[in-house]
Design an enzyme around this catalytic site. Structure first.
Site, PDB file in Angstrom:
ATOM      1  N   ASN A  60       0.890  -1.265   0.047  1.00 41.24           N
ATOM      2  CA  ASN A  60       0.066  -0.072   0.027  1.00 41.24           C
ATOM      3  C   ASN A  60       0.742   1.192  -0.124  1.00 41.24           C
ATOM      4  OD1 ASN A  60      -1.889   1.855   0.398  1.00 41.24           O
ATOM      5  ND2 ASN A  60      -2.390   1.241   2.636  1.00 41.24           N
ATOM      6  N   SER A  63      -2.410   5.160   0.790  1.00 41.18           N
ATOM      7  CA  SER A  63      -3.163   5.619   1.581  1.00 41.18           C
ATOM      8  C   SER A  63      -3.002   7.106   2.013  1.00 41.18           C
ATOM      9  CB  SER A  63      -3.269   4.904   3.040  1.00 41.18           C
ATOM     10  OG  SER A  63      -3.747   3.663   3.052  1.00 41.18           O
TER      11      SER A  63
HETATM   12  C1  FMN Z   1     -11.765   3.160   7.371  1.00 48.47           C
HETATM   13  C2  FMN Z   1     -10.929   2.727   6.069  1.00 48.47           C
HETATM   14  C3  FMN Z   1      -9.688   2.164   6.207  1.00 48.47           C
HETATM   15  C4  FMN Z   1      -8.860   1.898   5.210  1.00 48.47           C
HETATM   16  N1  FMN Z   1      -7.712   1.104   5.409  1.00 48.47           N
HETATM   17  C5  FMN Z   1      -6.698   0.709   4.398  1.00 48.47           C
HETATM   18  C6  FMN Z   1      -5.651   0.283   4.500  1.00 48.47           C
HETATM   19  O1  FMN Z   1      -5.269   0.045   5.827  1.00 48.47           O
HETATM   20  N2  FMN Z   1      -5.052  -0.027   3.537  1.00 48.47           N
HETATM   21  C7  FMN Z   1      -5.213   0.133   2.129  1.00 48.47           C
HETATM   22  O2  FMN Z   1      -4.867  -0.224   1.120  1.00 48.47           O
HETATM   23  N3  FMN Z   1      -6.419   0.817   2.055  1.00 48.47           N
HETATM   24  C8  FMN Z   1      -7.166   1.002   3.129  1.00 48.47           C
HETATM   25  N4  FMN Z   1      -8.466   1.637   2.768  1.00 48.47           N
HETATM   26  C9  FMN Z   1      -9.069   1.775   1.374  1.00 48.47           C
HETATM   27  C10 FMN Z   1      -9.845   0.466   0.941  1.00 48.47           C
HETATM   28  O3  FMN Z   1      -9.315  -0.660   1.050  1.00 48.47           O
HETATM   29  C11 FMN Z   1     -10.339   0.903  -0.459  1.00 48.47           C
HETATM   30  O4  FMN Z   1      -9.168   0.903  -1.402  1.00 48.47           O
HETATM   31  C12 FMN Z   1     -11.086   2.221  -0.614  1.00 48.47           C
HETATM   32  O5  FMN Z   1     -11.912   2.460   0.517  1.00 48.47           O
HETATM   33  C13 FMN Z   1     -11.970   2.287  -1.801  1.00 48.47           C
HETATM   34  O6  FMN Z   1     -12.795   1.144  -1.995  1.00 48.47           O
HETATM   35  P1  FMN Z   1     -14.324   1.061  -1.389  1.00 48.47           P
HETATM   36  O7  FMN Z   1     -14.939   2.278  -2.194  1.00 48.47           O
HETATM   37  O8  FMN Z   1     -14.828  -0.227  -1.832  1.00 48.47           O
HETATM   38  O9  FMN Z   1     -14.380   1.547  -0.020  1.00 48.47           O
HETATM   39  C14 FMN Z   1      -9.448   1.875   3.774  1.00 48.47           C
HETATM   40  C15 FMN Z   1     -10.877   2.663   3.692  1.00 48.47           C
HETATM   41  C16 FMN Z   1     -11.382   2.956   4.706  1.00 48.47           C
HETATM   42  C17 FMN Z   1     -12.912   3.494   4.420  1.00 48.47           C
END
Ligand code: FMN
Length: 233
Positions: A60, A63
């Protein structure tokens, strides 16, 4: 918040006790306090603990809440990071385990092309696109003030869908089949998954929709998907 988990040692111990029969990926990032220059050390330390317990690893670098993390997407930082992680994968005898790179939706399209070339020539297994966005323009006028009042942080879910898909389409074009792409960002229904697969992604990931719709969503998507895949886009 940065990566406010209990840390890789605790997670690795928990993963050792996990039930078999499920595919689990490990998602690695550097610590908030670690400077970009020594980021590889953090990724490597977490990899040593987590990789033996999971089926694939996502690096990752996307973020938005960990200072400097997304700078690792710049080709000159990415190149040594990927080389270092691939060397470690080999050293640990984990060559068969997919190592994926997870990207942000906020990169300029020209930068995406350069990142694709670095990723392909490095020898990693594929890309995941996308992480959350810092772009507040995706928020509807109705919710704009509310979201601005929340302050910083990445936005996810349905509002991210169009932006994430545009990034994926550009990445798929640049990849031209050289590496697989996992779709992520705003996916929340069988139709969304079908669209991502028809666009050329090999898998789809869901985060926000799982929270809003609950874990039964996955079963529903699996039921809907065969029919949706047989219909025109
Ligand atoms: C509360 C929260 C925590 C997240 N933590 C991580 C993380 O630790 N590592 C990561 O690669 N993405 C993290 N993400 C991103 C999600 O894995 C994802 O890539 C992003 O939310 C887009 O997908 P979605 O629209 O289905 O949520 C996080 C997202 C949210 C909302």
């Amino acid at each position: 918040m940065g990566f406010n988990s209990e840390g890789a040692e605790v997670v690795a111990a928990r993963l050792r006790r996990r039930p078999s029969g499920l595919i689990v990926g490990g998602n690695l990032g550097k610590n908030k306090a670690t400077p970009e220059e020594t980021a590889l050390d953090d990724y490597a330390a977490a990899y040593r603990l987590i990789a033996p317990q999971v089926d694939y690893i996502a690096l990752n670098v996307s973020s938005p809440n960990t200072p400097g993390l997304r700078n690792l997407q710049a080709p000159k930082a990415l190149d040594p990071l990927l080389a270092g992680m691939l060397a470690l994968r080999k050293e640990m005898g984990l060559e068969a385990q997919p190592l994926l790179l997870k990207l942000a939706p906020d990169l300029a399209f020209e930068d995406l092309d350069a990142i694709v070339e670095v990723a392909v020539s490095s020898g990693i297994s594929g890309l995941i696109a996308t992480n959350t966005t810092l772009d507040r323009s995706i928020v509807s006028a109705m919710n704009h003030d509310k979201v601005l009042a929340w302050g910083q942080g990445g936005l996810s879910g349905r509002g991210l869908a169009a932006k994430a898909r545009a990034v994926r389409l550009r990445l798929l074009q640049a990849l031209d089949g050289r590496l697989p792409l996992v779709a992520c960002g705003g996916i929340g229904s069988g139709a969304d998954v079908a669209q991502a697969l028809k666009d050329g992604a090999v898998l789809a990931q869901i985060y926000s929709a799982l929270i809003f719709k609950g874990p039964a969503l996955v079963g529903r998507i699996h039921q809907e998907l065969p029919h949706l895949m047989n219909t025109e886009p």
